[in-house]
Design a protein around this motif. Sequence first.
Motif, PDB file in Angstrom:
ATOM      1  N   LYS A   1       5.888   9.116   4.961  1.00 47.77           N
ATOM      2  CA  LYS A   1       5.118   9.431   3.757  1.00 47.77           C
ATOM      3  C   LYS A   1       3.637   9.442   4.095  1.00 47.77           C
ATOM      4  CE  LYS A   1       4.598   8.178  -1.107  1.00 47.77           C
ATOM      5  NZ  LYS A   1       5.072   7.304  -2.222  1.00 47.77           N
TER       6      LYS A   1
ATOM      7  N   GLU B   1       8.750  -0.449   0.910  1.00 46.63           N
ATOM      8  CA  GLU B   1       8.272   0.608   0.007  1.00 46.63           C
ATOM      9  C   GLU B   1       6.902   0.343  -0.622  1.00 46.63           C
ATOM     10  OE1 GLU B   1      10.552   3.466  -2.940  1.00 46.63           O
ATOM     11  OE2 GLU B   1      10.201   1.524  -3.888  1.00 46.63           O
ATOM     12  N   PRO B   2       6.624  -0.828  -1.209  1.00 48.85           N
ATOM     13  CA  PRO B   2       5.293  -1.036  -1.793  1.00 48.85           C
ATOM     14  C   PRO B   2       4.167  -0.898  -0.770  1.00 48.85           C
ATOM     15  CG  PRO B   2       6.821  -2.702  -2.577  1.00 48.85           C
ATOM     16  CD  PRO B   2       7.505  -1.989  -1.449  1.00 48.85           C
TER      17      PRO B   2
ATOM     18  N   ASN C   1       3.729   2.830   0.182  1.00 49.00           N
ATOM     19  CA  ASN C   1       3.035   3.586  -0.864  1.00 49.00           C
ATOM     20  C   ASN C   1       1.529   3.363  -0.820  1.00 49.00           C
ATOM     21  OD1 ASN C   1       5.460   4.620  -1.774  1.00 49.00           O
ATOM     22  ND2 ASN C   1       5.688   3.133  -3.432  1.00 49.00           N
ATOM     23  N   GLU C   2       1.117   2.135  -0.515  1.00 48.44           N
ATOM     24  CA  GLU C   2      -0.315   1.837  -0.438  1.00 48.44           C
ATOM     25  C   GLU C   2      -0.945   2.449   0.807  1.00 48.44           C
ATOM     26  OE1 GLU C   2      -2.536   0.233  -2.469  1.00 48.44           O
ATOM     27  OE2 GLU C   2      -0.964   0.252  -3.988  1.00 48.44           O
TER      28      GLU C   2
ATOM     29  N   LYS D   1      -1.696   6.351   1.266  1.00 47.15           N
ATOM     30  CA  LYS D   1      -2.802   7.008   0.564  1.00 47.15           C
ATOM     31  C   LYS D   1      -3.854   7.520   1.547  1.00 47.15           C
ATOM     32  CE  LYS D   1      -2.203   4.143  -3.583  1.00 47.15           C
ATOM     33  NZ  LYS D   1      -2.772   3.045  -4.416  1.00 47.15           N
TER      34      LYS D   1
ATOM     35  N   TYR E   1       9.102  -3.575  -7.247  1.00 45.30           N
ATOM     36  CA  TYR E   1      10.157  -2.684  -6.770  1.00 45.30           C
ATOM     37  C   TYR E   1      10.852  -2.077  -7.992  1.00 45.30           C
ATOM     38  CZ  TYR E   1       9.693  -4.760  -2.119  1.00 45.30           C
ATOM     39  OH  TYR E   1       9.224  -5.184  -0.894  1.00 45.30           O
TER      40      TYR E   1
ATOM     41  N   ASN F   1      15.201   1.258  -6.584  1.00 38.00           N
ATOM     42  CA  ASN F   1      15.066   0.648  -5.266  1.00 38.00           C
ATOM     43  C   ASN F   1      15.986  -0.560  -5.135  1.00 38.00           C
ATOM     44  OD1 ASN F   1      13.939  -1.561  -3.488  1.00 38.00           O
ATOM     45  ND2 ASN F   1      12.499   0.028  -2.901  1.00 38.00           N
TER      46      ASN F   1
ATOM     47  N   SER G   1      -2.819  -3.445   2.969  1.00 39.45           N
ATOM     48  CA  SER G   1      -3.237  -2.051   3.134  1.00 39.45           C
ATOM     49  C   SER G   1      -4.748  -1.947   3.295  1.00 39.45           C
ATOM     50  CB  SER G   1      -2.775  -1.231   1.930  1.00 39.45           C
ATOM     51  OG  SER G   1      -3.200   0.110   2.046  1.00 39.45           O
TER      52      SER G   1
END
Length: 328
Positions: A62, A85-86, A89-90, A93, A217, A221, A314
């Motif tokens: 991603k 996943e969290p 996602n961060e 970016k 989540y 998920n 992140s």
Amino acid sequence: MKNTKKKFRLWVVFRNILIAIVTASAIWFIFSNIMTAYEQKKYPPLGELVEVDGKNMHLYAKGEGDNTIVLISGAGTAAPALDFEPLVNEMAKKNKVVVVEPFGYGWSDITNKERTVENIVEEIRYALKKSDIQGPYILMPHSISGIYSMYYANTYPDEVQAVVGIDSTLPQALKYFGEEAPTMPEYLSYLAPTGIARLALYINPEDFLPIANDGTYSEGNLEMTKAISAWKSSNKNVVTEVNEIKNNIDKTVDMKFASNMPVLFFTTKEDRISEDGKNLVTFYETQLTNSPSSKIVTLEGHHYLHWTRYKEMSKEVNEFIESFATDQ
């Protein structure tokens, strides 16, 4: 005569109980395997399946960016792509983020190859290249995969740009703390195939899920995590991997990260302190390199820091990358 009749009645009771147990076990075994087949159709892989040594390995990618972060899970994390996943996602970016699910994890197949550090690293490396995910990579190992990252960085230094450890185990840790490598009983590898893992999941699902705030989540998920836990918990690859830890450490214990390689270590704030004052922070201090970007960041949280501290992590990773990217 009375004793004979009494013994016979006891035998009948015992036989009936045994038959009931065997029947219930057979029914549960069939039900569990039907559910597994159903769930595998219901929850297809999130990312790409690539063929490695005749088996399918799952990679989830991603984001876009000049830097490629490769997340590698610790031993026993049933579904790494979902677990990370969290954090994915961060970090996605500003970066390209890839989760590699080694054999025995997530949507990847189970392999018959030994879980040596050489095999695991070569499989990960081959899968990345076959997916056209080009290095050099920023390896981001959690827990035991720190050993694999050490081997990768030493064997293929041109392919590793930096290393970011999430409470990662490095080869010198056991000697530093005077500890023995963990092991797992072989019989645990039968938990998933026989349906025992699914039964345990139904009885206490919380034991299989991340410890995180509500909403971290998604429900989707968590449902997929539970399903994959029923398929893959403590499968033979996981058990073999844990029991191979000592040998993998022996092969890498004399390795160090290159003196100029940027390394960042995330670890927990509160941890056990040995009688001689050693803790994880003092250990990671022995692993820092001469790169001005290298540092240790302590956070409050679980060994799975990314369950709750993904935003802070992140931010720290982006600042870390900026600190050495400007020098290249």
